[in-house]
Design a protein around this motif. Sequence first.
Motif, PDB file in Angstrom:
ATOM      1  N   UNK A 197      18.479  49.604  25.757  1.00 26.15           N
ATOM      2  CA  UNK A 197      17.937  48.037  25.551  1.00 26.15           C
ATOM      3  C   UNK A 197      16.364  48.483  25.319  1.00 26.15           C
ATOM      4  N   UNK A 198      15.696  47.356  24.814  1.00 27.39           N
ATOM      5  CA  UNK A 198      14.340  47.115  24.578  1.00 27.39           C
ATOM      6  C   UNK A 198      13.538  47.809  26.135  1.00 27.39           C
ATOM      7  N   UNK A 199      12.339  48.418  26.095  1.00 29.35           N
ATOM      8  CA  UNK A 199      12.205  49.246  27.283  1.00 29.35           C
ATOM      9  C   UNK A 199      10.811  49.951  27.080  1.00 29.35           C
ATOM     10  N   UNK A 200      10.485  50.755  28.168  1.00 27.96           N
ATOM     11  CA  UNK A 200       9.614  51.927  28.205  1.00 27.96           C
ATOM     12  C   UNK A 200       9.989  53.209  28.365  1.00 27.96           C
ATOM     13  N   UNK A 201      10.951  53.577  27.658  1.00 29.58           N
ATOM     14  CA  UNK A 201      11.344  54.978  27.785  1.00 29.58           C
ATOM     15  C   UNK A 201      11.586  55.564  29.024  1.00 29.58           C
ATOM     16  N   UNK A 202      12.493  54.788  29.960  1.00 36.44           N
ATOM     17  CA  UNK A 202      12.933  54.838  31.146  1.00 36.44           C
ATOM     18  C   UNK A 202      14.489  55.030  31.282  1.00 36.44           C
ATOM     19  N   UNK A 203      14.821  55.352  32.503  1.00 37.83           N
ATOM     20  CA  UNK A 203      16.333  54.857  32.790  1.00 37.83           C
ATOM     21  C   UNK A 203      16.463  53.878  33.830  1.00 37.83           C
ATOM     22  N   UNK A 256      27.459  72.801  33.074  1.00 38.36           N
ATOM     23  CA  UNK A 256      28.246  72.620  31.698  1.00 38.36           C
ATOM     24  C   UNK A 256      28.890  71.441  31.880  1.00 38.36           C
ATOM     25  N   UNK A 257      28.020  70.354  31.982  1.00 37.97           N
ATOM     26  CA  UNK A 257      28.410  69.044  31.958  1.00 37.97           C
ATOM     27  C   UNK A 257      28.524  68.582  30.554  1.00 37.97           C
ATOM     28  N   UNK A 258      28.967  67.489  30.360  1.00 39.83           N
ATOM     29  CA  UNK A 258      29.373  66.813  28.983  1.00 39.83           C
ATOM     30  C   UNK A 258      27.955  66.323  28.131  1.00 39.83           C
ATOM     31  N   UNK A 259      28.309  65.988  26.959  1.00 40.09           N
ATOM     32  CA  UNK A 259      27.300  65.355  26.049  1.00 40.09           C
ATOM     33  C   UNK A 259      26.966  63.856  26.598  1.00 40.09           C
ATOM     34  N   UNK A 260      25.711  63.434  26.759  1.00 36.77           N
ATOM     35  CA  UNK A 260      25.491  62.127  26.854  1.00 36.77           C
ATOM     36  C   UNK A 260      24.980  61.571  25.246  1.00 36.77           C
ATOM     37  N   UNK A 262      11.654  57.649  19.932  1.00 42.60           N
ATOM     38  CA  UNK A 262      10.551  57.131  18.829  1.00 42.60           C
ATOM     39  C   UNK A 262      10.458  55.718  19.417  1.00 42.60           C
ATOM     40  N   UNK A 263      11.717  54.994  19.352  1.00 46.62           N
ATOM     41  CA  UNK A 263      11.457  53.549  19.525  1.00 46.62           C
ATOM     42  C   UNK A 263      11.081  53.347  21.205  1.00 46.62           C
ATOM     43  N   UNK A 264      10.745  52.188  21.535  1.00 51.13           N
ATOM     44  CA  UNK A 264      10.449  51.784  22.966  1.00 51.13           C
ATOM     45  C   UNK A 264      11.486  51.174  23.566  1.00 51.13           C
ATOM     46  N   UNK A 265      12.577  52.108  23.985  1.00 43.80           N
ATOM     47  CA  UNK A 265      13.848  51.726  24.656  1.00 43.80           C
ATOM     48  C   UNK A 265      13.894  52.184  26.057  1.00 43.80           C
ATOM     49  N   UNK A 266      14.756  51.734  26.802  1.00 42.43           N
ATOM     50  CA  UNK A 266      15.380  52.054  28.131  1.00 42.43           C
ATOM     51  C   UNK A 266      16.902  52.320  27.936  1.00 42.43           C
ATOM     52  N   UNK A 267      17.226  53.085  28.971  1.00 41.23           N
ATOM     53  CA  UNK A 267      18.589  53.591  28.894  1.00 41.23           C
ATOM     54  C   UNK A 267      19.300  53.028  30.205  1.00 41.23           C
ATOM     55  N   UNK A 305      21.087  66.767  36.538  1.00 37.98           N
ATOM     56  CA  UNK A 305      21.988  65.483  36.776  1.00 37.98           C
ATOM     57  C   UNK A 305      22.158  64.816  35.560  1.00 37.98           C
ATOM     58  N   UNK A 306      23.041  63.584  35.733  1.00 36.93           N
ATOM     59  CA  UNK A 306      22.949  62.647  34.535  1.00 36.93           C
ATOM     60  C   UNK A 306      21.601  62.039  34.543  1.00 36.93           C
ATOM     61  N   UNK A 307      21.029  61.351  35.776  1.00 35.33           N
ATOM     62  CA  UNK A 307      20.027  60.805  35.358  1.00 35.33           C
ATOM     63  C   UNK A 307      18.575  61.388  34.972  1.00 35.33           C
ATOM     64  N   UNK A 308      18.654  62.674  35.574  1.00 34.06           N
ATOM     65  CA  UNK A 308      17.497  63.616  35.147  1.00 34.06           C
ATOM     66  C   UNK A 308      17.468  63.993  33.659  1.00 34.06           C
ATOM     67  N   UNK A 309      18.661  64.181  32.822  1.00 33.37           N
ATOM     68  CA  UNK A 309      18.816  64.442  31.659  1.00 33.37           C
ATOM     69  C   UNK A 309      18.666  63.340  30.795  1.00 33.37           C
ATOM     70  N   UNK A 310      19.175  62.075  31.296  1.00 33.18           N
ATOM     71  CA  UNK A 310      19.005  60.760  30.709  1.00 33.18           C
ATOM     72  C   UNK A 310      17.416  60.463  30.466  1.00 33.18           C
ATOM     73  N   UNK A 311      16.810  60.518  31.602  1.00 33.19           N
ATOM     74  CA  UNK A 311      15.307  60.417  31.854  1.00 33.19           C
ATOM     75  C   UNK A 311      14.646  61.268  30.860  1.00 33.19           C
ATOM     76  N   UNK A 312      14.971  62.593  30.737  1.00 30.70           N
ATOM     77  CA  UNK A 312      14.094  63.361  29.696  1.00 30.70           C
ATOM     78  C   UNK A 312      14.518  62.712  28.137  1.00 30.70           C
ATOM     79  N   UNK A 313      15.849  62.536  28.096  1.00 34.17           N
ATOM     80  CA  UNK A 313      16.205  61.958  26.557  1.00 34.17           C
ATOM     81  C   UNK A 313      15.272  60.682  26.412  1.00 34.17           C
ATOM     82  N   UNK A 314      15.372  59.971  27.495  1.00 27.11           N
ATOM     83  CA  UNK A 314      14.558  58.523  27.321  1.00 27.11           C
ATOM     84  C   UNK A 314      13.030  58.756  26.653  1.00 27.11           C
ATOM     85  N   UNK A 315      12.243  59.676  27.596  1.00 31.24           N
ATOM     86  CA  UNK A 315      10.954  59.746  27.476  1.00 31.24           C
ATOM     87  C   UNK A 315      10.780  60.185  25.954  1.00 31.24           C
TER      88      UNK A 315
END
Lengths: 377, 377
Positions: free
Chosen positions: B359-365, B325-329, B287-292, B274-284
């Motif tokens: 945004x600045x954060x800790x690699x989460x969604x 077969x969803x889109x690209x995030x 390199x930078x400490x970011x949140x999505x 799902x969107x959340x799960x894949x965004x979460x993987x990408x966030x983790x």
Amino acid sequence: MFDPTQHGLSRDFRLTKFSTLRGCGSKIPQDVLDRLLRGVYSEQFAKEEQSDRTVDDKQSGSDSAEGVGIGLDSSVIPLKHDLHLVQTVDFFYPLIDDPYMLGRIALANVVSDVYAVGALEIDEIKLVCSAPTEFSDEERDIVVPIIIKGFQDAAAESKSRVKIGSIALNPWCIIGGIATAVCHKSELIMPYYAQVGDSLVLTKPLGTQLATNAFIWMTEESDNWKKLTDKLSKSDIEKTYVIAMESMSRLNKSGAELMHKFKAHAATDVTGFGLFGHADNLAKFQKESVDFEIHTLPIIKNVVQIAELLGRSAKLLAGKAVETSGGLLISLPAENAQGFCEEYEAVSGHAAWIVGRVVAGSRTVKMSSNPTIISAE
Amino acid sequence: MFDPTQHGLSRDFRLTKFSTLRGCGSKIPQDVLDRLLRGVYSEQFAKEEQSDRTVDDKQSGSDSAEGVGIGLDSSVIPLKHDLHLVQTVDFFYPLIDDPYMLGRIALANVVSDVYAVGALEIDEIKLVCSAPTEFSDEERDIVVPIIIKGFQDAAAESKSRVKIGSIALNPWCIIGGIATAVCHKSELIMPYYAQVGDSLVLTKPLGTQLATNAFIWMTEESDNWKKLTDKLSKSDIEKTYVIAMESMSRLNKSGAELMHKFKAHAATDVTGFGLFGHADNLAKFQKESVDFEIHTLPIIKNVVQIAELLGRSAKLLAGKAVETSGGLLISLPAENAQGFCEEYEAVSGHAAWIVGRVVAGSRTVKMSSNPTIISAE
């Protein structure tokens, strides 16, 4: 021997129950594949592929499959910088109850196709695995990691890295993978240069399917087992099983290394289509008009007797028994064949055999009607 | 709409019956995978992989999976000559009854992972397909070639060549493949350079699973269908289905091309987690400490209403619905996001949406509790 209770599984846990088809016999037969693929392969690509681009683009006598490569599992695709992409995919269902050995055999089976074209360094292996839907959560959590461990350990021996590609739910347990190597052209032995006068060498014995099935019948005390008990003891069947397990889990890497040293002209590995089927695919594929004559069949100890007691020896002695993770069948100069076999035995601790020769012909296999049978221990 | 009788099949032939799990939901959940993989990944390789060798070698917060790459399906491995091997494997079970569209979707789904790292030229795609053991010979001979045809046609659109890798028997129908590209480093967009201030763009709408299931419930006149009939007509459900089919079978290639033009910093495709799960993987993975932060959910027309009528809207509105077969995030500079969306619509004929920001954060969604819902047609 695998004892389910040592892993916290119930005494009657049997991995082979999670598939009704054992071994590579679960592949769709090649004639059915030919029919399924007829007309679906786009002409655009077929034309491109006629230009010698891939290993498996030549399937004489089967126009519909031109370029599809159903016979030889491995594909070789030219890239930039004289590099080639070698890739194969293979998976099967449990043919034994020992999940660790199943993982090892699955790894040996998938890399075998890459070794068959002489590539020695594999860049990546992806594991494809399914957890049967009928597994309890506990069974899944115990068994899947053991399978993966076997796969990983064998990959470490091959000095390849493994990615977990996909683990899915499925009614049957699936185990297999994808092996990929990017090689310089000089690292490869393309499988279509067999010459008249070559010898054919085989690096593992035949009969893996009957050897593993006999062991399962024994543990299940099935009707087939009762047909064997007059002539064969439990100890005989266990020895046969151990020979088969060692053979199936042995990597074909040493064979591939020696293919370079002894200047092999062509090779294939022997799996689901049996010795005859794979020899036939390799023969169809040759640049020269040659036939492969097979005069010798090395067969795992006791398997001929098992086949006879079951009334199934005709298929075995025709070289048509289904194999899993079989050896390399190699065409190489006759004067190098003995040296190959001796050095293979020195390196691997196991025999290789001269099983045939290459003669002038029409790209077919001639199976001796009275082959020499060698009992392999 | 697929009419089985036009292909010589019986009127009640339903491909989706050959799997009880529809769509990528058949993947083993990530937490179970984590548990299955714990301890089996050899330390030797884990150490090597920490050295930034592969795309998917970083799974912060999941030591056991270090280097295994369960989140991002695609792996990128450096080779000689500054070349990289990009490879992905994916397969699933029938989520629709139309075998041709199933083949097209399977192709779009497998190449999507390669496009997500910006690779545009795919060197080889291997088809993995099984014929269900319960197919009659006639059904198999009709249906499998149609699936392969859809897969091949979509591959031709992507200008990739297809090999038939493996066709096996299995209780369920499996369809999927392996996509491989060997690219120069400059052709790739590694997925870990998201920057604070980036916008997040999504190129396909969400809700494919409910959209396709609703159509099946309608054709089967099931209990779930009865829950929908007060508010939704057959024509509504058909429209919803058509939108989902177009979306799932659309290649992510245009999106990947525009990632280069609009200087994307990171991307993933959206499938089974799902969107959340894949965004979460990408966030983790950054390199930078970011949140999505995700503030907008484009959802296929009528799917929010379908979810509400079934009492399943919480999962959908949390971005956790399973997609196929969803889109690209895509994370890209905010000033480029509008231009990306406009050009994507011009090129593909379909909308893309700005769905969040970095945004600045800790690699989460961070999922908005009250997201803007856009109805996608």
